[in-house]
Motif scaffolding. Structure first.
Motif: not given
Length: 1007
Positions: A567-569, A551-552, A575-577
């Motif tokens: 966790l963000k890293g 869903a972007g 692949g989550f930007r």
């Protein structure tokens, strides 16, 4: 094919010299004064402390004329050959550069040069020593264009040959036999009997010719052709005044032709060998070269080295009794002597079957070791077939006896050296055959086998198929990453070569990277990890992450002590930007809360959710396929016929159709086979023959991948032989072995997966079971893929687990330890990333990067992990062997150094067998020449083993004669005790008697 004695020419510094016999123990014997060519009497000397025997002295001091020395086993022929060279140098004052000595192995060449150097000095290195293959290669480098070999031609070792045959659609399991048939055809003019051999041979030769490559046989063939050129042969002959030849009995007719042409003018050929130890007919060796040499050079006298310093009188007498059943090559009787006695008599024991034989052997070896303090390395178990050796090894290991199957001492058998050589071959030549070799080394065997099976019968190369598989998988799938990494490395190798001017520098550069098939940390510990799909909270997280990505949507992570930064890293690595760490939840973002993973804890649960997400889109490659199984008349793949065949069709992982039938063979069903599958001759008497059944089976299979268990070793080659057709095949055995360390039989696999096998060893029941086992294996493979995905995010997982304030379960604790090197390593920026994100939050209460380093193990640990080791530190043994060879290449241009190195390696692929000290030695009879042991057990002295393939009638007389010679060689490896065994039934098949024991007058008794 690769001949048994190929060795690097003049590779002298890497081999340790060893004496065949303890010559210090020999009695002193008067020596007749030698004479020079002018007739002047010369003083006599030999190496200090080593006194020749009378027969050795006669050979050492022989006139400079054609001489044939027949060296019986244990007679010290290497000593004799070396002392002959010393005699030529010191007493006949010959120029060492005009002496050429051919040896059977590189080890022997090194031994000669080393001993001469120790007693004469560095001038001895001017003597030309090496194998005949290496000599031929050197000559062809100089004159090869005259016989169709262009400058810079390559040499095909056995690995290259096998790759070529696979490219030509030939199944690899039997390619060794095919290459032997090629050799017999080229070197001994043996006609092809097997269907399609001639056509494949023609394609094989054309393939090599198109790439300007010569195999070992072609080196000799081209050299023999070259030496018929008058402009060449006169120049070559003029280089030497004497030619010495070791292991003369191992020459094939073309190799002898080369020797003959070199010595035709000066006629000073000193040939040492034993016609009674000629055992390499499969490589073209022919004992008739003794007669050809005697006639061509009008040899006036043959000298026999009579004294056997190894065996006892009883052992030698019995071995002589056996070999004397062969026709004599020469009129006079060969007399060999031994002055050693032993408390042990030579015995032969008989057993009802091989299980009883093995049980006794283990008990006897163990008892002898305990009672007589015999070192394990002084014990050898010898046999004709590898199947016997494999069975012995398994039982000895199970009983706790240290043992090792025979291994060659080839330079490139070291895995690190093999990697370097494969890479250098890619750098050196634009030949995609070398690409295959490199990929086979750096990728897991099961992955390569699967790709090769799918490429079979198509025009795709191994690389093409591997890349096709990678494209069908998610980008972060472990197999896709392996393939991409291997192909990237392969593509970079030529450019890497252009960056260096020194071969040593290039080798060190190659070894600064990881070598070979490297399992990731997760793969190495897969058994201790849980499948992400087994955790409900992980599955839920993976679904939410997938939906957000589709869903972007952005991902928002709840803050907690800085864990959110790691966790963000981790999400970024997957692949989550769009990941937010805001104090409050942004509009439209998908929240990830610490309460989402109450069982595993969010760091581990999120990592597993990302693993699951990475693999979720990959469908199993085995949804639709056909499974095949056959039952046969026997176990011999070259002879067995089909008596039952079954195929089942699988669609969308469900069996949808079946076909099976009994088949009437031309021959009878062997008793052992009948006991296994329960099918009798009477039961198949009215069944259709194979040619009637095959069209139905072929139509049923269609274009499917056809699956069988152990199919590449059994089912597929039998079907290919009987039908003349090639299917698109896949063998489940390699996959099973890669996934399980235990038994990989179909029955054991089915039991492990809880699958009903029905009536085992009946084709239809086995195909039904295998269809389910195949699906289960691929399901397990998918589970392993899920557990091992995302290994490139372990650095951020390590940081997250270090920051996690709650107690971890066992898996979390294990992963925290495993991830430390990744978080602290020199190739990660996770600490810098953490510090940047911490600064962006502006929260001074968060742990610092320094705190993280302390919690991860401290600065000292980080320094150790980040310390760059040199190639010498990482691979000391391999680099030692490489450096010794590199130092011999000189300075010169990189291209010349590279060519010289690869040629030496190609010519030293097989260089004899090393005795294993501290372990019981398990060796084939063919691999024992040059070795000796206190205790020797010859296992399987029975007609089904020694004369050739069992059941073939009539057996050619030359096979029987060579089999006697082979047993003679094995028997004379024993110094103190010799035991021979015979069974009534081996592997469920009759052993067909014991004619050789009978010929020796030795009665086999029950122990």
């Amino acid at each position: 094919m690769s001949a048994p004695g190929t060795g690097a020419y003049c590779d002298l510094t890497t081999v340790n010299a060893t004496l065949d016999t303890d010559w210090n123990s020999m009695p002193a014997t008067p020596m007749h004064p030698p004479t020079s060519r002018s007739g002047t009497t010369l003083p006599t000397t030999t190496a200090p402390g080593r006194v020749p025997s009378p027969s050795q002295r006669a050979a050492i001091e022989a006139p400079a004329e054609p001489m044939l020395v027949l060296a019986g086993p244990g007679a010290g022929k290497t000593f004799c050959l070396i002392e002959r060279i010393r005699f030529l140098l010191e007493r006949l004052e010959m120029d060492p550069a005009r002496i050429c000595a051919f040896t059977f192995t590189n080890k022997a060449a090194g031994e000669i040069a080393d001993r001469l150097a120790r007693t004469i000095g560095d001038g001895a290195f001017a003597v030309k020593t090496g194998t005949i293959h290496a000599f031929c290669a050197e000559l062809l480098r100089e004159f090869g264009s005259r016989v169709g070999l262009e400058r810079g031609f390559g040499i095909a070792d056995e690995s290259y040959q096998h790759t070529v045959l696979r490219r030509l659609g030939q199944y690899s399991r039997w390619n060794g036999l095919l290459l032997k048939r090629f050799s017999e055809h080229r070197l001994r003019s043996v006609p092809f009997e097997h269907r399609n051999d001639a056509a494949v041979f023609e394609k094989y030769e054309r393939f090599l010719q198109d790439r300007n490559v010569a195999d070992f046989d072609m080196l000799v063939i081209k050299t023999a052709e070259l030496l018929t050129d008058p402009q060449v042969i006169d120049r070559v002959r003029a280089r030497w005044d004497c030619v010495l030849v070791d292991e003369f009995q191992d020459l094939n007719p073309l190799q002898y032709q080369v020797i003959r042409e070199l010595g035709r003018v000066h006629r000073h050929i000193f040939a040492v060998g034993d016609e009674e130890q000629s055992i390499y007919s499969w490589a073209g060796a022919d004992p008739k070269v003794f007669l050809a040499y005697s006639n061509d050079f009008a040899v006036r006298e043959r000298i026999t080295l009579r004294e056997n310093r190894r065996c006892t009188r009883d052992i030698l007498a019995l071995a002589r009794r056996l070999v004397e059943h062969n026709p004599r090559m020469f009129d006079d009787v060969k007399v060999l002597e031994s002055d050693r006695d032993s408390a042990f008599s030579v015995v032969a024991h008989t057993f009802p079957n091989d299980d009883a034989e093995l049980a006794w052997l283990i008990e006897d070896v163990r008892r002898d070791h305990a009672e007589h303090d015999i070192d394990w390395g002084d014990v050898a178990l010898l046999y004709r077939s590898h199947a016997i050796g494999n069975a012995i090894e398994a039982r000895l290991l199970a009983e706790g006896l240290p043992c090792r199957l025979a291994h060659g001492r080839a330079f490139a058998e070291d895995p690190v050296v093999a990697y370097v050589i494969a890479a250098l071959q890619v750098v050196s030549a634009e030949d995609d055959v070398h690409d295959d070799t490199f990929l086979e080394l750096v990728l897991p065997g099961s992955l390569v086998d699967e790709a090769r099976a799918k490429a079979q019968g198509s025009q795709r190369t191994l690389r093409d198929e591997l890349q096709k598989q990678a494209c069908a998988l998610p980008r972060e799938h472990a197999d896709a990453r392996r393939i991409r990494r291997a192909c990237y490395t392969l593509d970079n190798l030529p450019a890497l070569g252009r960056q260096h001017t020194s071969l040593t520098g290039l080798v060190e550069e190659l070894l600064s990277h990881r070598v070979g098939d490297h399992g990731t940390t997760l793969e190495q510990h897969a058994d201790a990890l849980t499948d992400p799909i087994s955790h409900a909270e992980v599955v839920q997280l993976a679904r939410r992450l997938g939906a957000a990505r589709d869903a972007g949507q952005a991902i928002w992570i709840e803050r907690r002590r800085g864990v959110e930064i790691a966790l963000k890293g981790m999400l970024a690595a997957a692949g989550f930007r769009r990941v937010a760490l805001d104090a409050t939840l942004p509009d439209g973002a998908e929240p990830i809360l610490f309460d989402d993973a109450p069982v595993l804890g969010l760091p581990l649960a999120l990592f597993k959710a990302l693993q699951l997400s990475a693999c979720m889109r990959s469908a199993s490659a085995f949804q639709d396929f056909t499974v095949l199984d056959i039952e046969t008349t026997g176990r011999d793949v070259d002879r067995a016929e089909v008596v039952e065949i079954a195929v089942v069709r699988v669609r969308d992982r469900v069996i949808v159709e079946e076909y099976s039938t009994l088949v009437r063979p031309n021959g009878r069903i062997e008793p052992g086979a009948a006991r296994t599958h329960g099918i009798s001759d009477a039961e198949v008497a009215s069944s259709p023959v194979f040619d009637e059944v095959w069209p139905h089976v072929r139509q049923f299979c269609g274009t499917d991948v056809v699956v069988a268990h152990n199919g590449h070793h059994f089912d597929f080659p039998i079907l290919r032989r009987m039908s003349g057709e090639t299917l698109c095949t896949y063998d489940t055995l390699p996959l099973a072995r890669s996934l399980h360390s235990g038994s990989a039989t179909l029955v054991d696999l089915a039991r492990r997966f809880g699958i009903d096998t029905g009536h085992s060893h009946r084709a239809l029941d086995d195909t039904r079971a295998l269809a389910k086992v195949c699906l289960a294996l691929h399901t397990l493979k998918e589970s392993v893929a899920r557990k091992t995905a995302l290994s490139h995010a372990l650095d951020f997982l390590g940081v997250a687990l270090a920051l996690w304030p709650d107690e971890l379960d066992d898996e979390g604790t294990l992963l925290r330890e495993l991830c430390r090197p990744f978080a602290l390593g020199r190739f990660t920026s996770c600490l810098e990333y953490y510090e940047r994100e911490r600064a962006a939050q502006g929260d001074e209460t968060l742990p610092t990067a320094h705190d993280l380093i302390v919690w991860l193990g401290g600065a000292a640990l980080m320094e150790r992990i980040r310390a760059q080791k040199s190639a010498d530190e990482r691979y000391p043994a391999a680099m030692g062997r490489l450096r010794a060879l590199l130092e011999q290449l000189g300075d010169g241009p990189l291209e010349d150094q590279l060519s010289a190195l690869l040629e030496r390696v190609a010519l030293s692929r097989v260089d004899g067998t090393e005795r294993e000290r501290g372990r019981v030695n398990l060796l084939t009879l063919h691999s024992t020449k040059g070795l000796e042991f206190s205790r020797v057990y010859v296992v399987g002295v029975e007609d089904a083993q020694l004369p050739g393939r069992p059941g073939r009638q009539p057996i050619a007389q030359e096979l029987v004669e060579e089999a006697r010679r082979l047993l003679y060689v094995g028997m004379t490896r024993a110094k103190d005790r010799l035991v021979m065994t015979h069974v009534e039934e081996r592997g469920g098949r009759p052993s067909q008697g014991h004619r050789f024991l009978d010929e020796m007058g030795l009665t086999a008794t029950c122990p």
